[in-house]
Scaffold this active site. Structure first.
Site, PDB file in Angstrom:
ATOM      1  N   ALA A  39       0.832  -1.206   0.000  1.00 49.49           N
ATOM      2  CA  ALA A  39       0.000   0.000   0.000  1.00 49.49           C
ATOM      3  C   ALA A  39       0.866   1.255   0.000  1.00 49.49           C
ATOM      4  O   ALA A  39       1.912   1.300   0.660  1.00 49.49           O
ATOM      5  CB  ALA A  39      -0.922  -0.009   1.206  1.00 49.49           C
ATOM      6  N   GLY A  83       2.235   4.963   0.949  1.00 49.73           N
ATOM      7  CA  GLY A  83       2.325   5.626   2.245  1.00 49.73           C
ATOM      8  C   GLY A  83       3.494   5.114   3.060  1.00 49.73           C
ATOM      9  O   GLY A  83       4.253   4.236   2.628  1.00 49.73           O
ATOM     10  N   VAL A  84       3.634   5.658   4.249  1.00 51.34           N
ATOM     11  CA  VAL A  84       4.711   5.261   5.157  1.00 51.34           C
ATOM     12  C   VAL A  84       4.444   3.848   5.668  1.00 51.34           C
ATOM     13  O   VAL A  84       3.349   3.547   6.136  1.00 51.34           O
ATOM     14  CB  VAL A  84       4.808   6.244   6.348  1.00 51.34           C
ATOM     15  CG1 VAL A  84       5.913   5.817   7.304  1.00 51.34           C
ATOM     16  CG2 VAL A  84       5.033   7.672   5.854  1.00 51.34           C
ATOM     17  N   LYS A  85       5.439   2.985   5.588  1.00 50.20           N
ATOM     18  CA  LYS A  85       5.266   1.618   6.077  1.00 50.20           C
ATOM     19  C   LYS A  85       5.061   1.626   7.589  1.00 50.20           C
ATOM     20  O   LYS A  85       5.730   2.351   8.322  1.00 50.20           O
ATOM     21  CB  LYS A  85       6.485   0.765   5.723  1.00 50.20           C
ATOM     22  CG  LYS A  85       6.601   0.450   4.240  1.00 50.20           C
ATOM     23  CD  LYS A  85       7.793  -0.469   3.968  1.00 50.20           C
ATOM     24  CE  LYS A  85       7.903  -0.787   2.481  1.00 50.20           C
ATOM     25  NZ  LYS A  85       9.064  -1.671   2.197  1.00 50.20           N
ATOM     26  N   GLY A  86       4.134   0.803   8.042  1.00 51.72           N
ATOM     27  CA  GLY A  86       3.843   0.741   9.463  1.00 51.72           C
ATOM     28  C   GLY A  86       4.875  -0.061  10.234  1.00 51.72           C
ATOM     29  O   GLY A  86       5.539  -0.941   9.679  1.00 51.72           O
ATOM     30  N   MET A  87       5.008   0.236  11.522  1.00 51.97           N
ATOM     31  CA  MET A  87       5.934  -0.501  12.379  1.00 51.97           C
ATOM     32  C   MET A  87       5.293  -1.761  12.947  1.00 51.97           C
ATOM     33  O   MET A  87       5.977  -2.648  13.434  1.00 51.97           O
ATOM     34  CB  MET A  87       6.425   0.407  13.511  1.00 51.97           C
ATOM     35  CG  MET A  87       7.338   1.519  13.037  1.00 51.97           C
ATOM     36  SD  MET A  87       8.017   2.495  14.396  1.00 51.97           S
ATOM     37  CE  MET A  87       6.613   3.560  14.754  1.00 51.97           C
ATOM     38  N   LYS A 108      -4.445  -5.888   6.012  1.00 51.20           N
ATOM     39  CA  LYS A 108      -3.483  -5.546   7.057  1.00 51.20           C
ATOM     40  C   LYS A 108      -3.106  -6.816   7.815  1.00 51.20           C
ATOM     41  O   LYS A 108      -3.979  -7.516   8.336  1.00 51.20           O
ATOM     42  CB  LYS A 108      -4.082  -4.507   8.013  1.00 51.20           C
ATOM     43  CG  LYS A 108      -4.529  -3.231   7.307  1.00 51.20           C
ATOM     44  CD  LYS A 108      -5.329  -2.313   8.210  1.00 51.20           C
ATOM     45  CE  LYS A 108      -4.478  -1.622   9.223  1.00 51.20           C
ATOM     46  NZ  LYS A 108      -5.234  -0.550   9.938  1.00 51.20           N
ATOM     47  N   ASP A 141     -14.276   0.603  10.328  1.00 49.96           N
ATOM     48  CA  ASP A 141     -14.659  -0.763  10.667  1.00 49.96           C
ATOM     49  C   ASP A 141     -13.711  -1.724   9.950  1.00 49.96           C
ATOM     50  O   ASP A 141     -13.263  -1.463   8.836  1.00 49.96           O
ATOM     51  CB  ASP A 141     -16.103  -1.019  10.228  1.00 49.96           C
ATOM     52  CG  ASP A 141     -16.696  -2.268  10.858  1.00 49.96           C
ATOM     53  OD1 ASP A 141     -16.059  -2.844  11.770  1.00 49.96           O
ATOM     54  OD2 ASP A 141     -17.794  -2.680  10.445  1.00 49.96           O
TER      55      ASP A 141
END
Length: 585
Positions: A315, A317-321, A336, A371
């Protein structure tokens, strides 16, 4: 085991569903009394109770089946027979589509989400021709202005089942009439047909009258939210006839409505005309049938991959931690997956992350939290996964992967609506929209806080912007209740050099939060700082947050409006008392 035992199993599952939906309707039917009594804490409890009813009854049925036959589940051929028998029970069954989802849930509980194939599960409905069947009884009543719009509105409102006095019915009728006359050609309006749903839709502190206006060959929404005043009376807060406004009211970031729907498929079809942008899954979820909504959600994914040749990609955007997030370029949802290992600064566990997602599911989302749908053993063709995503999956979530040859199985993931990450949106928009979205962001934080939710990580990358321009929170790994946080002022430095030190000169406990610090990581851009100081400077003051905590602890439940404040009738400047003669003019 033979065909008779298959009948027994099928009947047991269907009876279990009947029991579940009966309790679902029972809880729902109490919505009117809870609204009339202004028992807002009971409203919140009923919402959580109704969500949990489904899993509770699935568990009861599974225990029954284990008692009937302990070996049930290991003979795949037998399971297919049970499904055939169960299918035969559905042609005349009024809630067949949700009964199919209930069967799926029982199967998944028994078999730990393994071997999810069409011969054992209702991957697709068994009766597609019945999805749009005739409704056995009308869901709405027709009303006609007959050259007197105000009189018709008075009839509609006086026919409502609510046993509470109107604060000022003639004023509200004037407001509605005036709004309609400004929105539609008066000549066409007087010849229109108003179709009003028989049941009110309850959510939070409002009861919604939901209807349609058939005018000039078109159909428009007709939504009237009814609220309490402090004296025990009720009033109409606004009138909504715009498709976008209706879509927000029934949005994916809001709690499910309490609406009495013995035939949910019929209600979904009735609503579809005024919510044309909503998918079938969203409509079922909006009326509280969230588990069947999840079934439809998955079917919509299958339909997408059938007709699209796109590959799944990481996706934007900034990669999540904490989360690995992927999507498809034209798909309106994201996937996710909780990473196997988190970044060192993230002091959470996988179990805690899942608890946070469950909290969001059960809590009032106030239009500000997306949701999510949770899936286990999700199978994807390897050919549909881009090389970059495959590499990322193998790097970040190897413990959650299972190689199935030409397919890959992901043991656990969430799916939710795709939005534009707020940080990306802010980089791309012109000045006017930047100011608007900063206002939206601050409102989102304040509305979440008023609903007893503290986001934890308030960075812009953890929020998304919907197609309607609303800011919605979607990163839940640090979420907690407002009442669990200790909001503190930063103590004054002891010595001048304290402010230059790399470490704070004051002690910090795990739940301590210093709102003054928000300014430093949110307002690095001078334009953003200016807008924050203008509209939301109170977010940087510990006193503001502590005052909210006191309101929550005192039992206060905030009003939640699914529309802009400027749309409220109370924002109008006209005198509020009007004669019946003027109303009827």
């Amino acid at each position: 085991m033979g065909i008779d035992s298959a009948h027994l199993i099928a009947q047991t599952i269907l009876q279990g569903f009947d029991a579940q939906y009966g309790r679902f309707l029972e809880v729902t039917s109490g919505a009117q009394q809870r609204f009339e009594q202004a028992d807002w804490h009971a409203v919140q409890q009923a919402m959580k109770k109704r969500i949990n009813l489904y899993d509770h009854h699935v568990g009861l049925v599974v225990e029954q089946l284990k008692c009937i036959h302990s070996a049930f589940g290991y003979d795949e051929e037998y399971i297919a027979k049970v499904k055939v028998v169960y299918t035969g029970l559905l042609p005349d069954y009024p809630r067949f589509e949700i009964a199919e989802s209930f069967f799926n849930s029982v199967y998944c509980r028994l078999f730990e989400h393994r071997n999810l194939t069409p011969d054992k599960l209702f991957i697709f409905t068994s009766q597609p021709a019945r999805r749009f069947r005739d409704i056995p009884r009308p869901l709405s009543r027709d009303f006609f202005p007959n050259d007197n719009l105000a009189l018709m509105l008075r009839t509609i409102l006086n026919d409502l089942p609510l046993r509470l006095p109107w604060e000022n019915l003639e004023r509200d009728i004037y407001y509605i009439t005036d709004y309609l006359q400004q929105t539609f050609p008066v000549g066409e309006l007087l010849q229109a047909t108003f179709q009003i749903a028989n049941e009110l839709f309850y959510r939070n502190k409002a009861a919604w009258l939901v209807g349609k206006i058939r005018i000039g060959g078109q159909v428009y929404p007709f939504l009237l939210p009814i609220h309490h005043n402090e004296s025990g009376g009720i009033f109409i807060d606004t009138c909504l006839t715009d498709y976008a406004d209706a879509s927000i009211v029934f949005g994916f970031a809001r709690s499910y409505f309490m609406v009495y729907a013995p035939l949910p498929a019929a209600l979904v079809e009735w609503l579809r005309e005024i919510l044309p942008a909503k998918s079938t899954s969203e409509l079922y979820m909006a009326i509280g049938c969230q588990k069947h909504g999840k079934t439809e959600y998955y079917r919509e994914y299958l339909a997408f991959i059938t007709f699209s040749k796109e590959q799944l990609i990481i996706a934007p955007g900034v990669k999540g931690m904490v989360m690995l997030v992927f999507t498809s370029p034209s798909f309106d949802r994201v996937f996710k997956v909780i990473k196997d290992q988190f970044a060192p600064q993230k002091e959470v566990t996988q179990e805690r992350v899942q608890e946070c997602y469950r909290l969001v599911k059960e809590h009032d989302r106030v239009g500000r939290m997306a949701d999510t749908q949770e899936f286990e053993n999700f199978v994807i063709d390897k050919a549909r996964i881009s090389p970059e995503l495959m590499e990322e999956l193998q790097k970040e979530v190897p413990e959650k992967l299972e190689d199935l040859g030409d397919k890959i199985l992901i043991k656990h993931l969430y799916m939710e609506r795709r939005m534009t990450p707020l940080n990306i949106y802010m980089e791309q928009v012109e000045e006017r929209k930047l100011k608007d979205v900063i206002e939206e962001y601050g409102n989102a934080i304040k509305q979440l806080a008023a609903a007893n939710i503290f986001p934890g990580d308030m960075l812009f990358k953890n929020f998304g912007v919907t197609r309607h321009g609303r800011v919605v929170f979607y990163d839940y790994d640090e979420i907690c209740y407002m009442t669990e946080v200790n909001f503190r002022d930063i103590p004054p430095p002891r010595y001048p050099e304290d402010e230059l030190a790399g470490e704070p000169w004051y002690s910090v406990a795990p739940n301590d939060v210093f709102p003054e610090e928000f300014r430093h990581f949110l307002c690095t851009d001078s334009r953003i700082r200016r807008y924050f100081e203008e509209m939301h400077s109170d977010l940087f003051k510990a006193d503001y947050w502590r005052a909210l905590q006191e309101r929550i602890r005192s039992g206060h439940v905030e009003d939640v409006f699914a529309y802009r404040r400027k749309q409220r009738f109370s924002q109008r400047t006209e005198i509020e008392t009007y004669s019946i003669a003027k109303v009827s003019a």
